[in-house]
Enzyme design. Structure first.
Site, PDB file in Angstrom:
ATOM      1  N   VAL A   2     -16.837   4.099  -2.785  1.00 37.02           N
ATOM      2  CA  VAL A   2     -17.432   2.817  -2.401  1.00 37.02           C
ATOM      3  C   VAL A   2     -18.776   3.033  -1.702  1.00 37.02           C
ATOM      4  O   VAL A   2     -19.777   2.383  -2.027  1.00 37.02           O
ATOM      5  CB  VAL A   2     -16.494   2.008  -1.477  1.00 37.02           C
ATOM      6  CG1 VAL A   2     -17.121   0.663  -1.151  1.00 37.02           C
ATOM      7  CG2 VAL A   2     -15.132   1.809  -2.119  1.00 37.02           C
TER       8      VAL A   2
ATOM      9  N   GLY B 103     -18.108   8.060  -0.209  1.00 30.85           N
ATOM     10  CA  GLY B 103     -17.210   8.338  -1.328  1.00 30.85           C
ATOM     11  C   GLY B 103     -17.459   7.325  -2.432  1.00 30.85           C
ATOM     12  O   GLY B 103     -18.593   6.877  -2.642  1.00 30.85           O
TER      13      GLY B 103
ATOM     14  N   GLY C  79     -19.452   7.495   5.423  1.00 31.96           N
ATOM     15  CA  GLY C  79     -18.508   7.755   4.328  1.00 31.96           C
ATOM     16  C   GLY C  79     -19.151   7.337   3.015  1.00 31.96           C
ATOM     17  O   GLY C  79     -19.328   6.154   2.754  1.00 31.96           O
TER      18      GLY C  79
ATOM     19  N   LYS D  52       0.865  -1.183   0.000  1.00 33.05           N
ATOM     20  CA  LYS D  52       0.000   0.000   0.000  1.00 33.05           C
ATOM     21  C   LYS D  52       0.900   1.230   0.000  1.00 33.05           C
ATOM     22  O   LYS D  52       2.026   1.177   0.514  1.00 33.05           O
ATOM     23  CB  LYS D  52      -0.869  -0.005   1.263  1.00 33.05           C
ATOM     24  CG  LYS D  52      -2.116   0.825   1.165  1.00 33.05           C
ATOM     25  CD  LYS D  52      -3.308   0.035   0.689  1.00 33.05           C
ATOM     26  CE  LYS D  52      -4.541   0.913   0.587  1.00 33.05           C
ATOM     27  NZ  LYS D  52      -5.714   0.155   0.166  1.00 33.05           N
TER      28      LYS D  52
HETATM   29  N1  LIG Z   1     -11.979   2.107  -3.499  1.00 34.49           N
HETATM   30  C1  LIG Z   1     -11.935   0.802  -3.343  1.00 34.49           C
HETATM   31  O1  LIG Z   1     -12.136   0.028  -4.303  1.00 34.49           O
HETATM   32  C2  LIG Z   1     -11.663   0.221  -1.986  1.00 34.49           C
HETATM   33  C3  LIG Z   1     -11.375  -1.147  -1.897  1.00 34.49           C
HETATM   34  C4  LIG Z   1     -11.216  -1.712  -0.620  1.00 34.49           C
HETATM   35  C5  LIG Z   1     -11.287  -0.920   0.509  1.00 34.49           C
HETATM   36  N2  LIG Z   1     -11.535   0.423   0.375  1.00 34.49           N
HETATM   37  C6  LIG Z   1     -11.621   1.227   1.585  1.00 34.49           C
HETATM   38  O2  LIG Z   1     -12.936   1.778   1.678  1.00 34.49           O
HETATM   39  C7  LIG Z   1     -12.890   3.073   2.282  1.00 34.49           C
HETATM   40  C8  LIG Z   1     -13.517   4.107   1.330  1.00 34.49           C
HETATM   41  O3  LIG Z   1     -12.793   4.127   0.111  1.00 34.49           O
HETATM   42  P1  LIG Z   1     -13.237   5.080  -1.093  1.00 34.49           P
HETATM   43  O4  LIG Z   1     -12.451   4.660  -2.269  1.00 34.49           O
HETATM   44  O5  LIG Z   1     -14.713   5.145  -1.163  1.00 34.49           O
HETATM   45  O6  LIG Z   1     -12.673   6.479  -0.599  1.00 34.49           O
HETATM   46  P2  LIG Z   1     -13.223   7.940  -0.938  1.00 34.49           P
HETATM   47  O7  LIG Z   1     -12.120   8.880  -0.654  1.00 34.49           O
HETATM   48  O8  LIG Z   1     -13.857   7.976  -2.282  1.00 34.49           O
HETATM   49  O9  LIG Z   1     -14.400   8.120   0.148  1.00 34.49           O
HETATM   50  C9  LIG Z   1     -14.169   8.253   1.504  1.00 34.49           C
HETATM   51  C10 LIG Z   1     -15.286   9.129   2.041  1.00 34.49           C
HETATM   52  O10 LIG Z   1     -15.221   9.138   3.458  1.00 34.49           O
HETATM   53  C11 LIG Z   1     -15.476  10.460   3.892  1.00 34.49           C
HETATM   54  N3  LIG Z   1     -14.943  10.625   5.236  1.00 34.49           N
HETATM   55  C12 LIG Z   1     -13.656  10.795   5.627  1.00 34.49           C
HETATM   56  N4  LIG Z   1     -13.570  10.881   6.969  1.00 34.49           N
HETATM   57  C13 LIG Z   1     -14.843  10.757   7.427  1.00 34.49           C
HETATM   58  C14 LIG Z   1     -15.420  10.742   8.720  1.00 34.49           C
HETATM   59  N5  LIG Z   1     -14.677  10.918   9.809  1.00 34.49           N
HETATM   60  N6  LIG Z   1     -16.762  10.564   8.830  1.00 34.49           N
HETATM   61  C15 LIG Z   1     -17.536  10.405   7.734  1.00 34.49           C
HETATM   62  N7  LIG Z   1     -17.031  10.400   6.478  1.00 34.49           N
HETATM   63  C16 LIG Z   1     -15.710  10.585   6.335  1.00 34.49           C
HETATM   64  C17 LIG Z   1     -14.827  11.346   2.846  1.00 34.49           C
HETATM   65  O11 LIG Z   1     -15.342  12.656   2.864  1.00 34.49           O
HETATM   66  C18 LIG Z   1     -15.202  10.572   1.576  1.00 34.49           C
HETATM   67  O12 LIG Z   1     -16.441  11.000   1.044  1.00 34.49           O
HETATM   68  C19 LIG Z   1     -11.403   3.319   2.589  1.00 34.49           C
HETATM   69  O13 LIG Z   1     -11.119   2.935   3.883  1.00 34.49           O
HETATM   70  C20 LIG Z   1     -10.688   2.417   1.600  1.00 34.49           C
HETATM   71  O14 LIG Z   1      -9.401   2.065   2.037  1.00 34.49           O
HETATM   72  C21 LIG Z   1     -11.732   1.001  -0.840  1.00 34.49           C
END
Ligand SMILES: NC(=O)c1ccc[n+]([C@@H]2O[C@H](COP(=O)([O-])OP(=O)(O)OC[C@H]3O[C@@H](n4cnc5c(N)ncnc54)[C@H](O)[C@@H]3O)[C@@H](O)[C@H]2O)c1
Length: 399
Positions: free
Chosen positions: A230, A228, A226, A126
Protein backbone atom coordinates in the site's frame (compact mmCIF):
# COMPACT_ATOMS: atom_id res chain seq x y z
CA UNK A 1 -4.32 -33.93 64.99
CA UNK A 2 -2.29 -30.75 65.48
CA UNK A 3 0.26 -32.06 63.01
CA UNK A 4 -2.41 -32.87 60.37
CA UNK A 5 -4.09 -29.41 60.59
CA UNK A 6 -0.76 -27.64 60.69
CA UNK A 7 0.62 -29.43 57.65
CA UNK A 8 -2.57 -28.93 55.65
CA UNK A 9 -2.50 -25.17 56.40
CA UNK A 10 1.13 -24.99 55.38
CA UNK A 11 0.25 -27.01 52.27
CA UNK A 12 -2.59 -24.64 51.46
CA UNK A 13 -0.40 -21.54 51.76
CA UNK A 14 2.35 -23.21 49.73
CA UNK A 15 -0.21 -23.90 46.99
CA UNK A 16 -1.46 -20.32 47.09
CA UNK A 17 2.09 -18.99 46.98
CA UNK A 18 2.94 -21.26 44.08
CA UNK A 19 -0.17 -20.31 42.11
CA UNK A 20 0.35 -16.59 42.76
CA UNK A 21 3.93 -16.72 41.51
CA UNK A 22 2.95 -18.79 38.52
CA UNK A 23 0.25 -16.27 37.67
CA UNK A 24 2.70 -13.36 38.02
CA UNK A 25 5.23 -15.16 35.85
CA UNK A 26 2.68 -15.93 33.19
CA UNK A 27 1.42 -12.40 33.18
CA UNK A 28 4.87 -10.88 33.14
CA UNK A 29 6.13 -12.79 30.14
CA UNK A 30 2.82 -12.91 28.33
CA UNK A 31 3.12 -16.63 27.73
CA UNK A 32 0.16 -18.42 26.27
CA UNK A 33 -0.29 -21.15 28.75
CA UNK A 34 0.62 -24.71 28.10
CA UNK A 35 -1.32 -27.40 29.90
CA UNK A 36 1.87 -28.89 31.33
CA UNK A 37 2.78 -25.57 32.81
CA UNK A 38 -0.32 -24.28 34.53
CA UNK A 39 -3.51 -25.66 35.96
CA UNK A 40 -7.06 -24.74 34.98
CA UNK A 41 -7.39 -22.26 37.86
CA UNK A 42 -4.46 -20.29 36.51
CA UNK A 43 -5.98 -20.28 33.04
CA UNK A 44 -9.23 -18.95 34.43
CA UNK A 45 -7.48 -16.10 36.24
CA UNK A 46 -5.77 -14.85 33.08
CA UNK A 47 -8.94 -15.09 30.90
CA UNK A 48 -7.10 -15.91 27.68
CA UNK A 49 -9.77 -14.93 25.13
CA UNK A 50 -13.11 -13.67 26.44
CA UNK A 51 -11.41 -11.63 29.16
CA UNK A 52 -9.04 -9.76 26.85
CA UNK A 53 -9.65 -6.03 26.59
CA UNK A 54 -9.55 -6.39 22.79
CA UNK A 55 -12.32 -9.01 22.90
CA UNK A 56 -15.46 -7.22 21.74
CA UNK A 57 -18.18 -9.85 21.67
CA UNK A 58 -16.57 -11.61 18.75
CA UNK A 59 -18.78 -14.35 17.36
CA UNK A 60 -16.06 -16.92 16.91
CA UNK A 61 -12.33 -17.30 17.40
CA UNK A 62 -10.64 -20.27 15.79
CA UNK A 63 -7.15 -21.53 16.63
CA UNK A 64 -5.57 -23.51 13.79
CA UNK A 65 -2.60 -25.81 14.25
CA UNK A 66 -0.88 -28.17 11.89
CA UNK A 67 2.28 -29.90 13.04
CA UNK A 68 3.37 -31.09 9.59
CA UNK A 69 3.43 -27.66 7.93
CA UNK A 70 4.19 -25.68 11.11
CA UNK A 71 0.99 -23.69 10.71
CA UNK A 72 -0.16 -21.76 13.75
CA UNK A 73 -2.97 -19.37 12.99
CA UNK A 74 -5.89 -17.57 14.58
CA UNK A 75 -9.07 -16.67 12.69
CA UNK A 76 -11.22 -14.08 14.46
CA UNK A 77 -14.78 -13.53 13.30
CA UNK A 78 -16.08 -10.36 14.88
CA UNK A 79 -19.47 -10.02 13.23
CA UNK A 80 -21.53 -11.60 10.48
CA UNK A 81 -24.56 -9.34 10.95
CA UNK A 82 -24.11 -7.62 7.58
CA UNK A 83 -22.83 -10.74 5.78
CA UNK A 84 -19.96 -13.22 5.80
CA UNK A 85 -16.89 -11.94 7.65
CA UNK A 86 -14.36 -10.72 5.09
CA UNK A 87 -10.85 -9.64 6.03
CA UNK A 88 -7.25 -10.30 5.19
CA UNK A 89 -4.73 -12.75 6.52
CA UNK A 90 -1.61 -11.30 8.10
CA UNK A 91 1.59 -13.29 8.55
CA UNK A 92 3.88 -11.81 11.16
CA UNK A 93 6.56 -12.89 13.60
CA UNK A 94 4.72 -11.85 16.76
CA UNK A 95 6.62 -11.46 20.02
CA UNK A 96 4.10 -13.70 21.75
CA UNK A 97 0.86 -15.56 21.11
CA UNK A 98 -0.87 -12.89 23.19
CA UNK A 99 0.24 -10.29 20.64
CA UNK A 100 -1.08 -12.43 17.79
CA UNK A 101 -4.43 -12.92 19.49
CA UNK A 102 -4.71 -9.23 20.33
CA UNK A 103 -3.95 -8.32 16.72
CA UNK A 104 -6.53 -10.78 15.35
CA UNK A 105 -9.20 -9.48 17.73
CA UNK A 106 -8.52 -5.80 17.05
CA UNK A 107 -8.15 -6.20 13.30
CA UNK A 108 -11.34 -8.25 12.87
CA UNK A 109 -13.35 -5.68 14.84
CA UNK A 110 -12.01 -2.91 12.61
CA UNK A 111 -13.12 -4.88 9.54
CA UNK A 112 -16.71 -4.95 10.79
CA UNK A 113 -16.78 -1.16 10.95
CA UNK A 114 -14.85 -0.74 7.71
CA UNK A 115 -17.43 -2.78 5.78
CA UNK A 116 -20.35 -1.13 7.57
CA UNK A 117 -19.28 2.46 6.91
CA UNK A 118 -18.49 1.66 3.28
CA UNK A 119 -21.99 0.29 2.74
CA UNK A 120 -20.86 -3.24 1.89
CA UNK A 121 -22.95 -6.27 2.83
CA UNK A 122 -20.18 -8.11 4.61
CA UNK A 123 -19.12 -8.63 8.19
CA UNK A 124 -15.74 -8.34 9.88
CA UNK A 125 -13.10 -11.00 10.28
CA UNK A 126 -9.34 -11.31 10.12
CA UNK A 127 -6.73 -14.03 10.38
CA UNK A 128 -3.16 -14.03 11.58
CA UNK A 129 -0.54 -16.65 10.86
CA UNK A 130 2.27 -16.67 13.39
CA UNK A 131 5.63 -16.77 11.65
CA UNK A 132 8.07 -15.04 9.35
CA UNK A 133 6.48 -14.64 5.91
CA UNK A 134 9.92 -14.51 4.27
CA UNK A 135 11.26 -17.78 5.68
CA UNK A 136 8.34 -19.83 6.99
CA UNK A 137 5.64 -19.42 4.36
CA UNK A 138 5.34 -22.46 2.10
CA UNK A 139 2.69 -23.53 -0.45
CA UNK A 140 1.78 -26.49 1.80
CA UNK A 141 1.27 -24.20 4.80
CA UNK A 142 -0.94 -21.84 2.77
CA UNK A 143 -3.07 -24.69 1.47
CA UNK A 144 -3.44 -26.19 4.93
CA UNK A 145 -4.54 -22.80 6.16
CA UNK A 146 -7.04 -22.70 3.28
CA UNK A 147 -8.50 -25.98 4.53
CA UNK A 148 -9.14 -24.42 7.94
CA UNK A 149 -10.93 -21.54 6.21
CA UNK A 150 -12.95 -24.02 4.17
CA UNK A 151 -14.08 -25.79 7.34
CA UNK A 152 -15.85 -22.57 8.34
CA UNK A 153 -18.20 -23.04 5.34
CA UNK A 154 -18.03 -19.44 4.11
CA UNK A 155 -18.55 -17.71 7.43
CA UNK A 156 -15.06 -16.24 6.96
CA UNK A 157 -13.62 -15.17 3.59
CA UNK A 158 -9.97 -14.19 3.40
CA UNK A 159 -7.78 -11.88 1.30
CA UNK A 160 -4.29 -10.32 1.46
CA UNK A 161 -2.83 -8.41 4.36
CA UNK A 162 0.72 -7.85 5.64
CA UNK A 163 3.07 -10.66 4.59
CA UNK A 164 0.71 -11.99 1.91
CA UNK A 165 0.82 -11.95 -1.89
CA UNK A 166 -1.77 -12.58 -4.61
CA UNK A 167 -0.03 -15.90 -5.29
CA UNK A 168 -0.80 -16.97 -1.69
CA UNK A 169 -4.48 -16.29 -2.31
CA UNK A 170 -4.25 -18.40 -5.47
CA UNK A 171 -2.90 -21.29 -3.37
CA UNK A 172 -5.77 -20.93 -0.90
CA UNK A 173 -8.16 -20.85 -3.87
CA UNK A 174 -6.98 -24.35 -4.81
CA UNK A 175 -8.62 -25.72 -1.66
CA UNK A 176 -11.52 -23.34 -0.96
CA UNK A 177 -13.74 -20.83 -2.77
CA UNK A 178 -13.78 -18.63 0.35
CA UNK A 179 -10.93 -16.35 -0.72
CA UNK A 180 -10.78 -13.07 -2.66
CA UNK A 181 -7.97 -11.01 -4.14
CA UNK A 182 -6.89 -13.87 -6.39
CA UNK A 183 -5.01 -13.28 -9.66
CA UNK A 184 -6.80 -11.72 -12.59
CA UNK A 185 -5.80 -14.75 -14.69
CA UNK A 186 -7.86 -16.86 -12.27
CA UNK A 187 -10.85 -14.56 -12.49
CA UNK A 188 -10.03 -12.34 -9.51
CA UNK A 189 -9.32 -8.63 -9.13
CA UNK A 190 -5.67 -9.18 -8.26
CA UNK A 191 -3.75 -7.36 -5.54
CA UNK A 192 -6.12 -4.89 -3.82
CA UNK A 193 -3.30 -2.70 -2.43
CA UNK A 194 -3.19 -0.05 -5.22
CA UNK A 195 -6.93 0.54 -4.69
CA UNK A 196 -6.38 0.74 -0.93
CA UNK A 197 -3.66 3.32 -1.56
CA UNK A 198 -5.95 5.30 -3.84
CA UNK A 199 -8.64 5.36 -1.14
CA UNK A 200 -6.08 6.54 1.42
CA UNK A 201 -5.01 9.24 -1.03
CA UNK A 202 -8.67 10.33 -1.34
CA UNK A 203 -9.10 10.36 2.46
CA UNK A 204 -5.86 12.32 2.84
CA UNK A 205 -7.04 14.90 0.32
CA UNK A 206 -10.32 15.28 2.21
CA UNK A 207 -8.44 15.78 5.47
CA UNK A 208 -6.23 18.38 3.74
CA UNK A 209 -9.31 20.17 2.43
CA UNK A 210 -10.68 20.27 5.97
CA UNK A 211 -7.42 21.37 7.61
CA UNK A 212 -5.76 23.60 5.00
CA UNK A 213 -8.81 24.81 3.04
CA UNK A 214 -7.95 22.96 -0.18
CA UNK A 215 -7.19 19.39 -1.18
CA UNK A 216 -4.07 20.07 -3.24
CA UNK A 217 -1.13 18.11 -1.85
CA UNK A 218 1.49 19.76 -4.07
CA UNK A 219 4.44 20.91 -1.91
CA UNK A 220 2.93 19.37 1.23
CA UNK A 221 5.49 17.42 3.24
CA UNK A 222 4.23 13.87 3.72
CA UNK A 223 5.98 11.12 5.71
CA UNK A 224 4.97 7.62 4.60
CA UNK A 225 5.87 5.05 7.26
CA UNK A 226 6.01 1.58 5.68
CA UNK A 227 6.37 1.33 1.92
CA UNK A 228 5.02 -2.17 1.32
CA UNK A 229 2.18 -2.94 -1.07
CA UNK A 230 0.00 0.00 0.00
CA UNK A 231 2.71 2.45 1.06
CA UNK A 232 4.54 2.23 -2.28
CA UNK A 233 1.36 2.94 -4.27
CA UNK A 234 0.56 5.83 -1.97
CA UNK A 235 4.04 7.26 -2.59
CA UNK A 236 3.36 7.05 -6.34
CA UNK A 237 0.07 8.97 -5.99
CA UNK A 238 1.72 11.62 -3.81
CA UNK A 239 4.74 12.12 -6.06
CA UNK A 240 2.43 12.46 -9.08
CA UNK A 241 0.60 15.21 -7.22
CA UNK A 242 3.88 17.03 -6.50
CA UNK A 243 4.10 16.34 -2.75
CA UNK A 244 7.42 16.42 -0.90
CA UNK A 245 7.57 12.76 0.18
CA UNK A 246 9.76 11.17 2.87
CA UNK A 247 9.75 7.40 3.36
CA UNK A 248 10.70 5.05 6.20
CA UNK A 249 10.74 1.26 6.42
CA UNK A 250 12.60 -1.47 8.27
CA UNK A 251 13.40 -3.00 4.88
CA UNK A 252 16.48 -1.16 3.57
CA UNK A 253 16.34 -2.73 0.11
CA UNK A 254 12.73 -1.65 -0.36
CA UNK A 255 13.65 1.89 0.73
CA UNK A 256 16.33 2.11 -1.95
CA UNK A 257 14.01 0.69 -4.62
CA UNK A 258 11.08 3.01 -3.87
CA UNK A 259 13.35 6.03 -3.50
CA UNK A 260 14.99 5.41 -6.88
CA UNK A 261 11.71 4.59 -8.63
CA UNK A 262 9.73 7.64 -7.52
CA UNK A 263 12.29 10.13 -6.22
CA UNK A 264 11.00 9.99 -2.63
CA UNK A 265 13.51 10.96 0.09
CA UNK A 266 14.62 8.32 2.59
CA UNK A 267 14.20 9.51 6.19
CA UNK A 268 17.36 8.67 8.14
CA UNK A 269 16.45 10.21 11.49
CA UNK A 270 15.48 8.09 14.48
CA UNK A 271 12.29 9.81 15.58
CA UNK A 272 9.80 10.33 12.79
CA UNK A 273 7.11 11.53 15.22
CA UNK A 274 9.10 14.61 16.28
CA UNK A 275 9.74 15.72 12.70
CA UNK A 276 7.95 18.75 11.36
CA UNK A 277 5.61 17.70 8.55
CA UNK A 278 2.20 18.45 7.11
CA UNK A 279 0.95 14.88 6.91
CA UNK A 280 1.92 11.66 8.65
CA UNK A 281 0.82 8.54 6.75
CA UNK A 282 1.15 5.35 8.85
CA UNK A 283 1.26 2.45 6.37
CA UNK A 284 3.05 -0.25 8.39
CA UNK A 285 1.54 -1.79 11.51
CA UNK A 286 -1.01 -0.36 13.96
CA UNK A 287 -0.89 1.49 17.30
CA UNK A 288 1.81 3.99 16.30
CA UNK A 289 -0.28 6.79 17.83
CA UNK A 290 0.19 5.85 21.47
CA UNK A 291 1.16 7.24 24.88
CA UNK A 292 4.82 7.51 23.84
CA UNK A 293 4.28 9.28 20.52
CA UNK A 294 1.12 11.34 20.83
CA UNK A 295 2.65 14.50 22.34
CA UNK A 296 5.64 14.37 20.00
CA UNK A 297 3.61 14.31 16.79
CA UNK A 298 4.07 17.55 14.84
CA UNK A 299 2.01 16.59 11.79
CA UNK A 300 -1.16 18.58 11.14
CA UNK A 301 -2.95 15.66 9.52
CA UNK A 302 -2.73 11.91 10.10
CA UNK A 303 -4.01 9.80 7.20
CA UNK A 304 -2.69 6.35 6.39
CA UNK A 305 -3.53 2.76 5.57
CA UNK A 306 -2.41 0.95 8.72
CA UNK A 307 -5.26 -0.65 10.62
CA UNK A 308 -5.81 0.41 14.24
CA UNK A 309 -3.47 3.40 14.22
CA UNK A 310 -4.74 4.69 17.58
CA UNK A 311 -3.53 2.46 20.41
CA UNK A 312 -6.52 3.67 22.44
CA UNK A 313 -9.27 4.95 20.16
CA UNK A 314 -11.07 7.26 22.58
CA UNK A 315 -8.10 8.54 24.55
CA UNK A 316 -5.70 9.14 21.67
CA UNK A 317 -8.46 10.34 19.33
CA UNK A 318 -9.38 12.99 21.90
CA UNK A 319 -5.79 14.14 22.47
CA UNK A 320 -5.23 14.51 18.72
CA UNK A 321 -8.37 16.62 18.49
CA UNK A 322 -7.32 18.80 21.43
CA UNK A 323 -3.94 19.33 19.77
CA UNK A 324 -5.63 20.37 16.52
CA UNK A 325 -4.30 17.38 14.57
CA UNK A 326 -6.83 16.14 12.02
CA UNK A 327 -7.14 12.39 12.10
CA UNK A 328 -8.78 10.66 9.11
CA UNK A 329 -10.23 7.43 10.59
CA UNK A 330 -8.15 4.48 9.37
CA UNK A 331 -11.02 2.04 8.94
CA UNK A 332 -12.75 4.55 6.69
CA UNK A 333 -9.95 5.67 4.41
CA UNK A 334 -8.30 2.25 3.98
CA UNK A 335 -11.51 0.66 2.66
CA UNK A 336 -10.40 0.70 -1.01
CA UNK A 337 -8.98 -2.82 -0.77
CA UNK A 338 -12.12 -4.32 0.63
CA UNK A 339 -14.20 -2.48 -1.96
CA UNK A 340 -11.97 -4.04 -4.58
CA UNK A 341 -12.13 -7.65 -3.33
CA UNK A 342 -15.86 -7.34 -2.62
CA UNK A 343 -16.25 -6.89 -6.39
CA UNK A 344 -15.25 -10.55 -6.76
CA UNK A 345 -18.26 -11.56 -4.66
CA UNK A 346 -20.72 -9.11 -6.21
CA UNK A 347 -19.42 -9.21 -9.76
CA UNK A 348 -18.98 -5.51 -10.32
CA UNK A 349 -16.17 -4.11 -12.44
CA UNK A 350 -13.24 -1.68 -12.17
CA UNK A 351 -15.42 1.37 -12.88
CA UNK A 352 -17.63 0.71 -9.87
CA UNK A 353 -14.60 -0.09 -7.70
CA UNK A 354 -13.09 3.29 -8.55
CA UNK A 355 -16.38 5.14 -8.04
CA UNK A 356 -16.87 3.63 -4.58
CA UNK A 357 -13.23 4.26 -3.64
CA UNK A 358 -13.30 7.86 -4.83
CA UNK A 359 -16.33 8.41 -2.64
CA UNK A 360 -14.02 7.99 0.39
CA UNK A 361 -13.19 11.68 -0.18
CA UNK A 362 -16.82 12.76 0.41
CA UNK A 363 -17.40 10.43 3.37
CA UNK A 364 -14.18 11.55 5.09
CA UNK A 365 -15.03 15.23 4.67
CA UNK A 366 -18.58 14.68 5.96
CA UNK A 367 -17.27 12.81 9.00
CA UNK A 368 -14.66 15.43 9.85
CA UNK A 369 -17.30 18.15 9.62
CA UNK A 370 -19.91 16.25 11.61
CA UNK A 371 -17.36 15.36 14.32
CA UNK A 372 -16.55 19.05 14.68
CA UNK A 373 -20.25 20.01 14.89
CA UNK A 374 -21.11 17.36 17.44
CA UNK A 375 -17.88 17.77 19.47
CA UNK A 376 -16.81 14.16 19.16
CA UNK A 377 -13.68 12.75 17.57
CA UNK A 378 -13.65 11.76 13.86
CA UNK A 379 -13.09 8.15 14.92
CA UNK A 380 -16.17 8.24 17.15
CA UNK A 381 -18.22 9.94 14.41
CA UNK A 382 -17.27 7.25 11.89
CA UNK A 383 -17.93 4.50 14.42
CA UNK A 384 -21.40 5.88 15.16
CA UNK A 385 -22.43 5.66 11.50
CA UNK A 386 -21.08 2.12 11.19
CA UNK A 387 -22.75 0.99 14.43
CA UNK A 388 -26.07 2.51 13.37
CA UNK A 389 -26.05 0.47 10.17
CA UNK A 390 -25.24 -2.76 12.03
CA UNK A 391 -27.95 -2.08 14.62
CA UNK A 392 -30.56 -1.46 11.90
CA UNK A 393 -29.64 -4.72 10.16
CA UNK A 394 -29.82 -6.64 13.45
CA UNK A 395 -33.31 -5.28 14.00
CA UNK A 396 -34.32 -6.26 10.47
CA UNK A 397 -33.02 -9.81 10.98
CA UNK A 398 -34.80 -10.19 14.32
CA UNK A 399 -38.22 -9.35 12.79
N1 LIG B 1 -3.09 -4.42 1.54
C1 LIG B 1 -4.24 -3.81 1.64
O1 LIG B 1 -5.02 -3.72 0.66
C2 LIG B 1 -4.64 -3.17 2.93
C3 LIG B 1 -5.97 -2.74 3.08
C4 LIG B 1 -6.32 -2.06 4.25
C5 LIG B 1 -5.39 -1.86 5.26
N2 LIG B 1 -4.11 -2.32 5.09
C6 LIG B 1 -3.15 -2.09 6.15
O2 LIG B 1 -2.10 -1.27 5.65
C7 LIG B 1 -0.86 -1.62 6.27
C8 LIG B 1 0.16 -2.00 5.18
O3 LIG B 1 -0.33 -3.11 4.45
P1 LIG B 1 0.50 -3.72 3.22
O4 LIG B 1 -0.40 -4.65 2.53
O5 LIG B 1 1.16 -2.62 2.47
O6 LIG B 1 1.60 -4.56 3.99
P2 LIG B 1 3.08 -4.93 3.50
O7 LIG B 1 3.51 -6.09 4.31
O8 LIG B 1 3.15 -5.04 2.02
O9 LIG B 1 3.91 -3.62 3.92
C9 LIG B 1 4.17 -3.27 5.23
C10 LIG B 1 5.51 -2.55 5.23
O10 LIG B 1 5.73 -1.99 6.51
C11 LIG B 1 7.09 -2.19 6.84
N3 LIG B 1 7.25 -2.09 8.28
C12 LIG B 1 6.93 -3.00 9.24
N4 LIG B 1 7.20 -2.52 10.47
C13 LIG B 1 7.70 -1.27 10.27
C14 LIG B 1 8.14 -0.25 11.14
N5 LIG B 1 8.18 -0.43 12.46
N6 LIG B 1 8.56 0.93 10.60
C15 LIG B 1 8.55 1.12 9.27
N7 LIG B 1 8.12 0.18 8.39
C16 LIG B 1 7.72 -0.99 8.89
C17 LIG B 1 7.44 -3.55 6.26
O11 LIG B 1 8.82 -3.72 6.10
C18 LIG B 1 6.68 -3.46 4.93
O12 LIG B 1 7.49 -2.92 3.90
C19 LIG B 1 -1.20 -2.75 7.24
O13 LIG B 1 -1.44 -2.24 8.50
C20 LIG B 1 -2.48 -3.34 6.66
O14 LIG B 1 -3.25 -4.00 7.63
C21 LIG B 1 -3.72 -2.96 3.95
Amino acid sequence: MYFVVHSSIIGYFCKLFFEYNLFKLTYKYNFLMNSNFINANGLHKVDPVFGQSSFDNHEQVVFCNDKDTGLKAIIAIHSTVLGPALGGTRMWQYNSEWDALNDALRLSRAMTFKAAITGLNIGGGKAVIIGDAKTQKTPKLMKRFGEFIHALSGKYITTEDVGMETTDMDLIRDVTPFVTGISESKGGVGNPSPITAYGVFMGMKAAAEYKFGNDILEDKTVFVQGIGHVGESLVENLINEGANVFITDINEQKLQEVSEKYGAKIYRGNDIYSEKMDIYAPCALGATVNDDTIYKIKAEVIAGAANNQLANEDKHGKILQERGIVYAPDFLISAGGIISVYAELENYGKKEIMRKTENIFNTTLEILESAHKTSITPHQAALRIAEKRIKARKLEISK
